[in-house]
Design an enzyme around this catalytic site. Structure first.
Site, mmCIF file in Angstrom:
data_model
loop_
_atom_site.group_PDB
_atom_site.id
_atom_site.type_symbol
_atom_site.label_atom_id
_atom_site.label_comp_id
_atom_site.label_asym_id
_atom_site.label_seq_id
_atom_site.Cartn_x
_atom_site.Cartn_y
_atom_site.Cartn_z
ATOM 1 N N LYS A 80 -105.285 33.344 42.941
ATOM 2 C CA LYS A 80 -106.123 33.163 44.122
ATOM 3 C C LYS A 80 -107.355 34.046 43.958
ATOM 4 O O LYS A 80 -107.320 35.049 43.241
ATOM 5 C CB LYS A 80 -105.348 33.596 45.374
ATOM 6 C CG LYS A 80 -105.840 32.980 46.646
ATOM 7 C CD LYS A 80 -105.138 31.680 46.968
ATOM 8 C CE LYS A 80 -105.674 31.046 48.232
ATOM 9 N NZ LYS A 80 -104.959 29.847 48.620
ATOM 10 N N THR A 150 -102.915 17.677 52.567
ATOM 11 C CA THR A 150 -102.057 18.788 53.026
ATOM 12 C C THR A 150 -101.410 18.419 54.357
ATOM 13 O O THR A 150 -100.219 18.681 54.581
ATOM 14 C CB THR A 150 -102.876 20.090 53.161
ATOM 15 O OG1 THR A 150 -103.495 20.357 51.898
ATOM 16 C CG2 THR A 150 -102.013 21.268 53.539
HETATM 17 P P1 NAD Z 1 -110.040 26.083 58.064
HETATM 18 O O1 NAD Z 1 -110.777 27.339 57.916
HETATM 19 O O2 NAD Z 1 -110.753 24.784 57.913
HETATM 20 O O3 NAD Z 1 -109.304 26.043 59.501
HETATM 21 C C1 NAD Z 1 -108.665 27.123 60.078
HETATM 22 C C2 NAD Z 1 -108.961 27.034 61.584
HETATM 23 O O4 NAD Z 1 -108.162 27.994 62.272
HETATM 24 C C3 NAD Z 1 -110.416 27.324 61.917
HETATM 25 O O5 NAD Z 1 -110.955 26.227 62.642
HETATM 26 C C4 NAD Z 1 -110.347 28.596 62.770
HETATM 27 O O6 NAD Z 1 -111.320 28.624 63.787
HETATM 28 C C5 NAD Z 1 -108.948 28.506 63.335
HETATM 29 N N1 NAD Z 1 -108.378 29.766 63.777
HETATM 30 C C6 NAD Z 1 -108.455 30.990 63.195
HETATM 31 N N2 NAD Z 1 -107.751 31.889 63.931
HETATM 32 C C7 NAD Z 1 -107.229 31.198 64.977
HETATM 33 C C8 NAD Z 1 -106.408 31.570 66.079
HETATM 34 N N3 NAD Z 1 -105.981 32.827 66.264
HETATM 35 N N4 NAD Z 1 -106.043 30.613 66.965
HETATM 36 C C9 NAD Z 1 -106.459 29.341 66.806
HETATM 37 N N5 NAD Z 1 -107.260 28.937 65.785
HETATM 38 C C10 NAD Z 1 -107.612 29.850 64.889
HETATM 39 O O7 NAD Z 1 -108.800 26.164 57.069
HETATM 40 P P2 NAD Z 1 -107.833 25.000 56.604
HETATM 41 O O8 NAD Z 1 -108.237 24.526 55.280
HETATM 42 O O9 NAD Z 1 -107.609 24.020 57.713
HETATM 43 O O10 NAD Z 1 -106.484 25.830 56.372
HETATM 44 C C11 NAD Z 1 -105.667 26.244 57.445
HETATM 45 C C12 NAD Z 1 -104.489 27.030 56.882
HETATM 46 O O11 NAD Z 1 -103.757 26.196 55.966
HETATM 47 C C13 NAD Z 1 -104.884 28.279 56.077
HETATM 48 O O12 NAD Z 1 -103.890 29.263 56.230
HETATM 49 C C14 NAD Z 1 -104.899 27.786 54.645
HETATM 50 O O13 NAD Z 1 -104.694 28.822 53.716
HETATM 51 C C15 NAD Z 1 -103.729 26.833 54.681
HETATM 52 N N6 NAD Z 1 -103.773 25.785 53.662
HETATM 53 C C16 NAD Z 1 -104.861 24.968 53.541
HETATM 54 C C17 NAD Z 1 -104.872 23.979 52.576
HETATM 55 C C18 NAD Z 1 -106.025 23.042 52.414
HETATM 56 O O14 NAD Z 1 -105.918 22.114 51.603
HETATM 57 N N7 NAD Z 1 -107.120 23.177 53.124
HETATM 58 C C19 NAD Z 1 -103.766 23.816 51.737
HETATM 59 C C20 NAD Z 1 -102.663 24.660 51.889
HETATM 60 C C21 NAD Z 1 -102.682 25.642 52.857
#
Ligand code: NAD
Length: 357
Positions: A80, A150
């Site tokens: 990462k 995902t």
């Molecule tokens: P992203 O940044 O697009 O979305 C995350 C969202 O969470 C944002 O809109 C943010 O405003 C919101 N957020 C942050 N803190 C918050 C809180 N306390 N309450 C409510 N909302 C809150 O990220 P993403 O790509 O959607 O990923 C989300 C999670 O899934 C992360 O932990 C990421 O590591 C994990 N993930 C993502 C992928 C992928 O393909 N994008 C794959 C595996 C895991």
């Protein structure tokens, strides 16, 4: 932080600090374990409160990538990267090109792409300096954003957990609470609504909440109260550490299944969820869809193959739920056992000498 001590505790192979004075890039790359193959994992950009916080994040996330790849049956290791900075104001072409050059120095030991705070478009700059990138926009030879695939895995995890708990995988009429409406959470909400679930959702970004409410008709909730919503499935799709000392007794859900990485503050919270009668779908299995898609890009992307592998999340989890019940161990302990078995299988097979590595 005592870095070697931390690496030893978690089993890391390599941690690289990258600084470029021209662009101001400050990035840490952590390669956890390359037993199964070259390390793969996204690159986050966040305004970390301290260098320790950035290091802690990259160490934890890269370790999780090893487990995710192993459990999904992929021949990739865990890695990462994190960039220290505010993604809203500090991104530049020079920064992502400098990152590309640092990645190039690793000669394919590590490939990266979008994650929280970064998008495939940012890495189009890095692509001018290295080819060890995944999740690029389709116009640049990638398979595009990983948010929806995902989400498909998360929905499969919900189906498996609902099947285990209620004897039917259907989301029809089920109440789903989603924390985070970003790249994954939005698609989880959309797919859950399409399958007839009643969705309540929250994000700290009011624009994302407004968009999701108006497009999908979901019920908005206070971001600080969403974890306490009475529901069938709680889907953490924001950041990690949501299952912790302050929250665990407040959950009023039957199932926890979401995309966020490192949902448990530590693995003992897997036992505590079990003791509370809550079925936990281990995050590194539930959210493997994105990794499965980007890993497939490395060998020549085929959407049917990706779909098939993401569908396996259902069977894998259903098995884990039953095994956990039969052995009295937590679902996360059973998932870790699967990871260890795969790593030892690989070691055993690679005793056989061939001319290629
Ligand atoms: P992203 O940044 O697009 O979305 C995350 C969202 O969470 C944002 O809109 C943010 O405003 C919101 N957020 C942050 N803190 C918050 C809180 N306390 N309450 C409510 N909302 C809150 O990220 P993403 O790509 O959607 O990923 C989300 C999670 O899934 C992360 O932990 C990421 O590591 C994990 N993930 C993502 C992928 C992928 O393909 N994008 C794959 C595996 C895991």
């Amino acid at each position: 932080m005592e870095i070697f001590k931390e690496m030893q505790k978690r089993g890391h192979e390599q941690v690289i600090f990258n600084y470029d004075k021209a662009s101001g890039l400050k990035a840490i790359i952590a390669i956890h374990d390359t037993t199964l193959g070259p390390a793969l994992g996204g690159c986050r950009m966040l305004p970390y409160s301290s260098e320790d916080a950035a290091l802690e994040d990259v160490l934890r996330l890269s370790e999780g990538m090893t487990y995710k790849a192993a459990a999904a049956g992929l021949d990739f290791g865990g890695g990462k990267a994190v960039i220290v900075g505010d993604p809203a104001t500090e991104k530049t072409e020079a920064m992502f090109r400098a990152l590309g050059r640092f990645i190039e120095t690793l000669h394919g030991r590590f490939s990266t792409g979008e994650d929280v705070g970064t998008t495939g478009d940012d890495f189009v700059y890095s692509l001018r300096e290295t080819k060890h990138l995944v999740g690029l926009p389709e116009a640049y030879g990638g398979a595009g954003d990983t948010g929806d695939i995902t989400a498909v895995g998360v929905i499969n995890a919900m189906h498996a957990a609902l099947m285990y708990r209620f004897g039917t995988p259907s989301l029809e009429g089920r109440k789903i609470a989603i924390q985070g409406l970003g790249k994954v959470g939005y698609h989880v909400a959309k797919r859950a609504v399409e399958e007839g679930a009643s969705v309540v959702a929250a994000d700290i970004n009011p624009q994302l909440v407004g968009k999701t409410v108006s497009e999908l008709g979901v019920e908005p909730a206070d971001p600080w109260a969403i974890l306490e919503t009475e529901c069938d499935v709680l889907a953490p799709c924001a950041l990690g550490n949501v299952v912790n000392e302050d929250t665990i007794e407040k959950f009023r859900c039957e199932i926890v299944a979401g995309s966020a990485n490192n949902q448990l503050k530590d693995l003992t919270y897997g036992d505590r969820l079990q003791a509370r009668g809550i079925t936990y779908a281990p995050d590194f299995i539930t959210n493997a869809g994105g990794l499965i898609q980007v890993a497939d890009e490395v060998q020549g992307y085929r959407s049917e193959r990706v779909q098939h592998q993401v569908d396996n999340i259902y069977d894998l989890l259903l098995n884990i739920f039953h095994k956990a019940e039969a052995t009295g161990r937590s679902t996360v302990a059973i998932a870790m056992q699967i990871v260890e078995e795969r790593l030892s299988l690989y070691h055993a097979i690679h005793r056989i000498y061939t001319q290629s590595p």
